[in-house]
Write a protein that holds these residues in place. Structure first.
Motif, mmCIF file in Angstrom:
data_model
loop_
_atom_site.group_PDB
_atom_site.id
_atom_site.type_symbol
_atom_site.label_atom_id
_atom_site.label_comp_id
_atom_site.label_asym_id
_atom_site.label_seq_id
_atom_site.Cartn_x
_atom_site.Cartn_y
_atom_site.Cartn_z
ATOM 1 N N ARG A 71 38.671 40.465 46.336
ATOM 2 C CA ARG A 71 39.342 39.280 45.794
ATOM 3 C C ARG A 71 38.357 38.124 45.770
ATOM 4 N N ASP A 180 41.037 33.190 40.605
ATOM 5 C CA ASP A 180 41.625 33.950 41.709
ATOM 6 C C ASP A 180 41.991 35.320 41.151
ATOM 7 N N GLU A 182 41.036 39.957 41.334
ATOM 8 C CA GLU A 182 40.493 41.101 42.068
ATOM 9 C C GLU A 182 39.644 41.974 41.153
#
Length: 221
Positions: A71, A180, A182
């Motif tokens: 992340r 933000d 992954e």
């Protein structure tokens, strides 16, 4: 918020503090319980968070969990002080990403965040006092099963885990892209190996983290 005239020890959530800089350990271990870590590899049995902050106000956190994608989180806030505030904001990003009871190691090239939280150093500026209180509130709320804070030398591109993920956190600050999301570890490492700008990885930003003014409220949840 008033100025704290002297450091106030804080023990609500026990924190282990280490450094892998021998000279820093030799100096700081005379004053505080700072351990010496020689390895620059991460253990894959718990969560690791690499944080960074820059004088521009950009700050970042890289969250690595066992058997999960990496992340990447980056944000910017107006500068209220020197890069000390950005370093602490990077730590707040990482702590905000924690699950309750999670075991975590935080790695940063800025040792003093841990000192401020633990009350080993005095936070005298109102803006820094506020950030320290937010970090303490997040730790109290999340109540990690274990938390360790490791100081590492920054900008050491030596191919180790510490070198790679500290570099990623630094590059996230430099990219100045709010993000933000992954990605797989293999994808991130391949991108770095190809020496491509990290901004090319940051294609699909999201808003899964709370906004900065919500972080303080989370301590009471």
């Amino acid at each position: 918020m008033g100025t704290r005239t002297k450091p106030v020890p804080w023990h609500d959530v026990p924190m282990v503090v280490e450094t892998n800089a021998p000279d820093t350990h030799a100096r700081e271990s005379l004053k505080h319980p700072v351990g010496h870590r020689t390895s620059r590899a991460i253990e894959r049995d718990h969560t690791w968070i690499f944080t960074d902050g820059s004088g521009s106000g950009w700050h970042a956190a890289v969250v690595l969990r066992p058997d999960r994608p990496v992340r990447l989180i980056a944000r910017s806030l107006p500068r209220e002080m020197s890069n000390v505030g950005a370093e602490m904001n990077g730590l707040l990003l990482g702590l905000s990403a924690l699950d309750p009871g999670e075991r975590v190691t935080v790695v940063s090239d800025y040792l003093w965040d841990a000192y401020y939280i633990l009350g080993w150093w005095n936070a005298s500026k109102p803006a820094l006092i506020r950030l320290v209180d937010q970090a303490r509130a997040l730790l109290t709320s999340r109540r990690p099963g274990f938390i360790r804070y490791i100081h590492t030398r920054g900008h050491r591109l030596d191919g180790t885990d510490f070198g790679v993920w500290n570099d990623v956190a630094d590059k996230l600050c430099g990219a100045r892209v709010a993000y933000d999301g992954e990605l797989s570890e293999a994808q991130v490492r391949a991108h770095l190996k190809a020496q491509r700008p990290i901004s090319q990885l940051l294609i699909s930003p999201s808003e899964s983290l709370p906004q900065p003014d919500e972080i303080q409220e989370m301590g009471g949840r």
